[in-house]
Design a protein around this motif. Structure first.
Motif, PDB file in Angstrom:
ATOM      1  N   GLN A 205      20.073 -19.451  -6.939  1.00  0.00           N
ATOM      2  CA  GLN A 205      19.013 -19.974  -5.997  1.00  0.00           C
ATOM      3  C   GLN A 205      17.939 -19.007  -6.170  1.00  0.00           C
ATOM      4  O   GLN A 205      16.632 -19.282  -6.191  1.00  0.00           O
ATOM      5  CB  GLN A 205      19.501 -20.711  -4.782  1.00  0.00           C
ATOM      6  N   GLU A 206      18.356 -17.798  -5.712  1.00  0.00           N
ATOM      7  CA  GLU A 206      17.315 -16.824  -5.715  1.00  0.00           C
ATOM      8  C   GLU A 206      16.544 -16.546  -6.624  1.00  0.00           C
ATOM      9  O   GLU A 206      15.354 -16.379  -6.708  1.00  0.00           O
ATOM     10  CB  GLU A 206      18.146 -15.224  -5.288  1.00  0.00           C
ATOM     11  N   VAL A 207      17.080 -16.708  -8.021  1.00  0.00           N
ATOM     12  CA  VAL A 207      16.360 -16.483  -9.418  1.00  0.00           C
ATOM     13  C   VAL A 207      15.544 -17.490  -9.496  1.00  0.00           C
ATOM     14  O   VAL A 207      14.180 -17.250  -9.908  1.00  0.00           O
ATOM     15  CB  VAL A 207      17.599 -16.612 -10.650  1.00  0.00           C
ATOM     16  N   ASN A 208      15.761 -18.949  -9.091  1.00  0.00           N
ATOM     17  CA  ASN A 208      14.997 -20.075  -9.180  1.00  0.00           C
ATOM     18  C   ASN A 208      13.603 -19.951  -8.459  1.00  0.00           C
ATOM     19  O   ASN A 208      12.679 -20.500  -8.686  1.00  0.00           O
ATOM     20  CB  ASN A 208      15.688 -21.148  -8.835  1.00  0.00           C
ATOM     21  N   GLN A 209      13.930 -19.145  -7.293  1.00  0.00           N
ATOM     22  CA  GLN A 209      12.982 -19.089  -6.295  1.00  0.00           C
ATOM     23  C   GLN A 209      11.758 -18.077  -6.311  1.00  0.00           C
ATOM     24  O   GLN A 209      10.804 -17.849  -6.116  1.00  0.00           O
ATOM     25  CB  GLN A 209      13.400 -19.187  -4.978  1.00  0.00           C
TER      26      GLN A 209
END
Length: 210
Positions: A205-209
């Motif tokens: 999720q952090e990578v996608n954001q």
């Protein structure tokens, strides 16, 4: 990209075993630093000895202040530099422990304990917290069965440990996005699998954001 992940739970919930397994797994693809509270660096380890040694009876507020002092030095000397270097930091206990143990179980009050810890950590809260939920009686039995050296807090009455769990449950309700619960009564393998599912979901999720 740095991430600050903490592990919480009552005595005997298996945090140490889980953190070791997660460190080994994540280290294959990430830079990972593992640490603990109270402790992690020289000054904080000395405070740990004072806090956990049997026979060191102390006032509840003294106890809470010592935990906060240990946390402050640990944060500035080890955690923040590791995060600034882009590491994933896995920490055995952090601010939630103080709220559960001193705020609720010691009956000082969650707000009072949060206030002194805000002074200690400023705005440096964990990004993700894994709460290993376990019946306190089962946890204490694990400690005896595994022949772990018990400390001053282990020796508290059962109702103290039940209050600790109540404190953690309250924190989970208050911070549902950050604190994710795992059933620590499961096998170590299942606890590890559940923990990795949560961590990988968070990291993705952090990578996608970003």
């Amino acid at each position: 990209m740095s991430h600050f992940i903490t592990f919480e739970g009552p005595e005997g919930s298996g945090k140490t075993t889980l953190i070791s397994a997660i460190h080994a797994h994540l280290s294959k693809t990430h830079e990972v630093v593992t640490t603990r509270e109270p402790g992690g660096i020289g000054i904080s380890e000395m405070i740990r000895e004072i806090l956990l040694s049997k026979g060191n009876d102390m006032d509840e507020r003294t106890e809470a202040l010592l935990f906060a002092a240990s946390r402050r030095q640990h944060l500035v000397e080890k955690i923040l530099p590791a995060l600034e270097d882009g590491n994933i930091v896995l920490c055995d206990r952090f601010i939630d422990s103080s709220i559960a143990y001193q705020g609720v179980a010691r009956n000082i009050g969650s707000d009072a304990v949060m206030e002194i810890n805000r002074f200690a950590i400023e705005d440096h809260m964990p990004d993700l917290t894994l709460y290993l939920k376990l019946d306190p009686k089962s946890g204490l039995e694990r400690i005896k069965r595994n022949k772990r050296d018990d400390n001053r807090l282990d020796g508290e009455e059962l109702d103290f440990h039940e209050a600790v769990v109540m404190g953690y449950n309250q924190l989970r309700e208050e911070y549902p996005e950050r604190i994710r619960m795992i059933d620590a009564a499961q096998s170590p393998e299942k606890v590890f699998a559940d923990a990795m599912d949560i961590i990988e979901q968070y990291l993705n999720q952090e990578v996608n954001q970003s």
